[in-house]
Design a protein around this motif. Structure first.
Motif, PDB file in Angstrom:
ATOM      1  N   LYS A  12       0.873  -1.296  -0.108  1.00  0.00           N
ATOM      2  CA  LYS A  12       0.012   0.065   0.052  1.00  0.00           C
ATOM      3  C   LYS A  12       0.877   1.502  -0.045  1.00  0.00           C
ATOM      4  O   LYS A  12       0.470   2.167  -0.416  1.00  0.00           O
ATOM      5  CB  LYS A  12      -0.796   0.092   1.224  1.00  0.00           C
ATOM      6  N   THR A  13       2.004   1.110   0.885  1.00  0.00           N
ATOM      7  CA  THR A  13       2.763   2.278   1.015  1.00  0.00           C
ATOM      8  C   THR A  13       3.808   2.449  -0.204  1.00  0.00           C
ATOM      9  O   THR A  13       4.102   3.774  -0.625  1.00  0.00           O
ATOM     10  CB  THR A  13       3.319   2.189   2.151  1.00  0.00           C
ATOM     11  N   GLN A  14       3.903   1.540  -1.085  1.00  0.00           N
ATOM     12  CA  GLN A  14       5.042   1.443  -2.026  1.00  0.00           C
ATOM     13  C   GLN A  14       4.283   1.072  -3.503  1.00  0.00           C
ATOM     14  O   GLN A  14       5.151   0.635  -4.272  1.00  0.00           O
ATOM     15  CB  GLN A  14       6.177   0.667  -1.834  1.00  0.00           C
ATOM     16  N   LEU A  15       3.062   1.028  -3.558  1.00  0.00           N
ATOM     17  CA  LEU A  15       2.548   0.780  -4.846  1.00  0.00           C
ATOM     18  C   LEU A  15       3.038   1.417  -6.264  1.00  0.00           C
ATOM     19  O   LEU A  15       3.413   0.361  -7.118  1.00  0.00           O
ATOM     20  CB  LEU A  15       1.017   1.173  -4.730  1.00  0.00           C
ATOM     21  N   SER A  16       3.298   2.307  -6.287  1.00  0.00           N
ATOM     22  CA  SER A  16       3.853   2.969  -7.303  1.00  0.00           C
ATOM     23  C   SER A  16       5.195   2.529  -8.054  1.00  0.00           C
ATOM     24  O   SER A  16       5.648   1.868  -8.978  1.00  0.00           O
ATOM     25  CB  SER A  16       4.076   4.484  -7.374  1.00  0.00           C
ATOM     26  N   ARG A  17       6.021   2.058  -6.904  1.00  0.00           N
ATOM     27  CA  ARG A  17       7.518   1.464  -7.123  1.00  0.00           C
ATOM     28  C   ARG A  17       7.205   0.034  -7.432  1.00  0.00           C
ATOM     29  O   ARG A  17       7.791  -0.632  -8.363  1.00  0.00           O
ATOM     30  CB  ARG A  17       8.319   1.610  -5.755  1.00  0.00           C
ATOM     31  N   LEU A  18       6.294  -0.652  -6.745  1.00  0.00           N
ATOM     32  CA  LEU A  18       6.166  -2.029  -6.972  1.00  0.00           C
ATOM     33  C   LEU A  18       5.628  -2.209  -8.645  1.00  0.00           C
ATOM     34  O   LEU A  18       5.682  -3.047  -9.413  1.00  0.00           O
ATOM     35  CB  LEU A  18       4.760  -2.772  -6.111  1.00  0.00           C
ATOM     36  N   LEU A  19       4.656  -1.237  -9.108  1.00  0.00           N
ATOM     37  CA  LEU A  19       3.912  -1.109 -10.249  1.00  0.00           C
ATOM     38  C   LEU A  19       5.143  -0.922 -11.207  1.00  0.00           C
ATOM     39  O   LEU A  19       5.065  -1.615 -12.412  1.00  0.00           O
ATOM     40  CB  LEU A  19       3.031  -0.047 -10.684  1.00  0.00           C
ATOM     41  N   GLU A  20       6.081  -0.006 -10.827  1.00  0.00           N
ATOM     42  CA  GLU A  20       7.046  -0.139 -12.021  1.00  0.00           C
ATOM     43  C   GLU A  20       7.907  -1.343 -12.174  1.00  0.00           C
ATOM     44  O   GLU A  20       8.294  -1.483 -13.304  1.00  0.00           O
ATOM     45  CB  GLU A  20       8.321   1.048 -11.574  1.00  0.00           C
ATOM     46  N   LYS A  21       8.007  -1.826 -10.898  1.00  0.00           N
ATOM     47  CA  LYS A  21       8.777  -3.268 -11.040  1.00  0.00           C
ATOM     48  C   LYS A  21       8.159  -4.246 -11.791  1.00  0.00           C
ATOM     49  O   LYS A  21       8.698  -4.908 -12.764  1.00  0.00           O
ATOM     50  CB  LYS A  21       9.408  -3.787  -9.641  1.00  0.00           C
ATOM     51  N   ALA A  22       6.945  -4.272 -11.689  1.00  0.00           N
ATOM     52  CA  ALA A  22       6.012  -5.202 -12.259  1.00  0.00           C
ATOM     53  C   ALA A  22       6.003  -5.080 -13.838  1.00  0.00           C
ATOM     54  O   ALA A  22       6.216  -5.987 -14.493  1.00  0.00           O
ATOM     55  CB  ALA A  22       4.606  -5.298 -11.854  1.00  0.00           C
ATOM     56  N   HIS A  23       5.823  -3.877 -14.338  1.00  0.00           N
ATOM     57  CA  HIS A  23       6.038  -3.314 -15.470  1.00  0.00           C
ATOM     58  C   HIS A  23       7.265  -3.779 -16.204  1.00  0.00           C
ATOM     59  O   HIS A  23       7.323  -3.998 -17.418  1.00  0.00           O
ATOM     60  CB  HIS A  23       5.744  -1.824 -15.612  1.00  0.00           C
ATOM     61  N   ALA A  24       8.296  -3.604 -15.421  1.00  0.00           N
ATOM     62  CA  ALA A  24       9.609  -4.309 -15.883  1.00  0.00           C
ATOM     63  C   ALA A  24       9.762  -5.672 -16.058  1.00  0.00           C
ATOM     64  O   ALA A  24      11.069  -6.004 -16.639  1.00  0.00           O
ATOM     65  CB  ALA A  24      10.645  -3.448 -14.985  1.00  0.00           C
ATOM     66  N   GLY A  25       8.752  -6.487 -15.479  1.00  0.00           N
ATOM     67  CA  GLY A  25       9.140  -7.856 -15.741  1.00  0.00           C
ATOM     68  C   GLY A  25       9.118  -8.471 -14.357  1.00  0.00           C
ATOM     69  O   GLY A  25       9.102 -10.027 -14.369  1.00  0.00           O
ATOM     70  N   GLN A  26       9.133  -7.894 -13.264  1.00  0.00           N
ATOM     71  CA  GLN A  26       9.360  -8.584 -12.116  1.00  0.00           C
ATOM     72  C   GLN A  26       7.901  -9.194 -11.370  1.00  0.00           C
ATOM     73  O   GLN A  26       6.871  -8.362 -11.338  1.00  0.00           O
ATOM     74  CB  GLN A  26       9.818  -7.431 -10.891  1.00  0.00           C
ATOM     75  N   GLU A  27       7.849 -10.390 -11.032  1.00  0.00           N
ATOM     76  CA  GLU A  27       6.702 -10.720 -10.866  1.00  0.00           C
ATOM     77  C   GLU A  27       6.705 -10.526  -9.179  1.00  0.00           C
ATOM     78  O   GLU A  27       7.539 -10.965  -8.411  1.00  0.00           O
ATOM     79  CB  GLU A  27       6.476 -12.168 -10.793  1.00  0.00           C
ATOM     80  N   ILE A  28       5.507 -10.045  -8.565  1.00  0.00           N
ATOM     81  CA  ILE A  28       5.308  -9.645  -7.278  1.00  0.00           C
ATOM     82  C   ILE A  28       4.272 -10.268  -6.371  1.00  0.00           C
ATOM     83  O   ILE A  28       3.176 -10.255  -6.984  1.00  0.00           O
ATOM     84  CB  ILE A  28       5.409  -8.149  -6.895  1.00  0.00           C
ATOM     85  N   ILE A  29       4.346 -11.068  -5.376  1.00  0.00           N
ATOM     86  CA  ILE A  29       3.536 -11.631  -4.749  1.00  0.00           C
ATOM     87  C   ILE A  29       3.097 -11.118  -3.632  1.00  0.00           C
ATOM     88  O   ILE A  29       3.879 -10.638  -2.678  1.00  0.00           O
ATOM     89  CB  ILE A  29       3.915 -13.291  -4.387  1.00  0.00           C
ATOM     90  N   LEU A  30       1.718 -10.569  -3.386  1.00  0.00           N
ATOM     91  CA  LEU A  30       1.270  -9.820  -2.330  1.00  0.00           C
ATOM     92  C   LEU A  30       1.113 -10.789  -1.171  1.00  0.00           C
ATOM     93  O   LEU A  30       0.116 -11.790  -1.615  1.00  0.00           O
ATOM     94  CB  LEU A  30       0.120  -9.025  -2.696  1.00  0.00           C
ATOM     95  N   ALA A  31       1.394 -10.670   0.013  1.00  0.00           N
ATOM     96  CA  ALA A  31       0.969 -11.517   1.104  1.00  0.00           C
ATOM     97  C   ALA A  31       0.207 -10.697   1.985  1.00  0.00           C
ATOM     98  O   ALA A  31       0.602  -9.850   2.374  1.00  0.00           O
ATOM     99  CB  ALA A  31       2.220 -12.089   1.686  1.00  0.00           C
ATOM    100  N   LYS A  32      -0.759 -11.505   2.733  1.00  0.00           N
ATOM    101  CA  LYS A  32      -1.518 -11.168   3.463  1.00  0.00           C
ATOM    102  C   LYS A  32      -1.296 -12.116   4.937  1.00  0.00           C
ATOM    103  O   LYS A  32      -1.410 -13.225   4.608  1.00  0.00           O
ATOM    104  CB  LYS A  32      -2.924 -11.147   3.313  1.00  0.00           C
TER     105      LYS A  32
END
Length: 78
Positions: A12-32
């Motif tokens: 939630k606090t770093q969504l923009s940075r995570l979106l950039e990484k995902a757009h660059a090809g990095q897969e990100i798993i969100l954990a709860k």
């Protein structure tokens, strides 16, 4: 590349940075609560639109005739 696991609160606090990484090809798993909850990954490229009739050749009338019983039985046996 191994997926990056990120807690939902951090996401939630770093969504923009995570979106950039995902757009660059990095897969990100969100954990709860430490368990995988969702996946953030780049969209696949848009498929080209199909254009009927762009390949040469034609289908003859025999293509549309019913199949013989022996051949139908062979297909249905699969």
């Amino acid at each position: 590349m191994m997926p990056m696991i990120v807690n939902v609160h951090e996401a939630k606090t770093q969504l923009s940075r995570l979106l950039e990484k995902a757009h660059a090809g990095q897969e990100i798993i969100l954990a709860k609560a430490g368990k995988p909850y969702a996946r953030l990954m780049p969209l696949s490229p848009e498929m080209a639109r199909r254009r009927p009739g762009r390949l040469p050749g034609r289908v003859g009338d025999a293509f549309f005739e019913p199949l013989p019983d022996e051949e139908l039985d062979a297909w249905e046996a699969l």
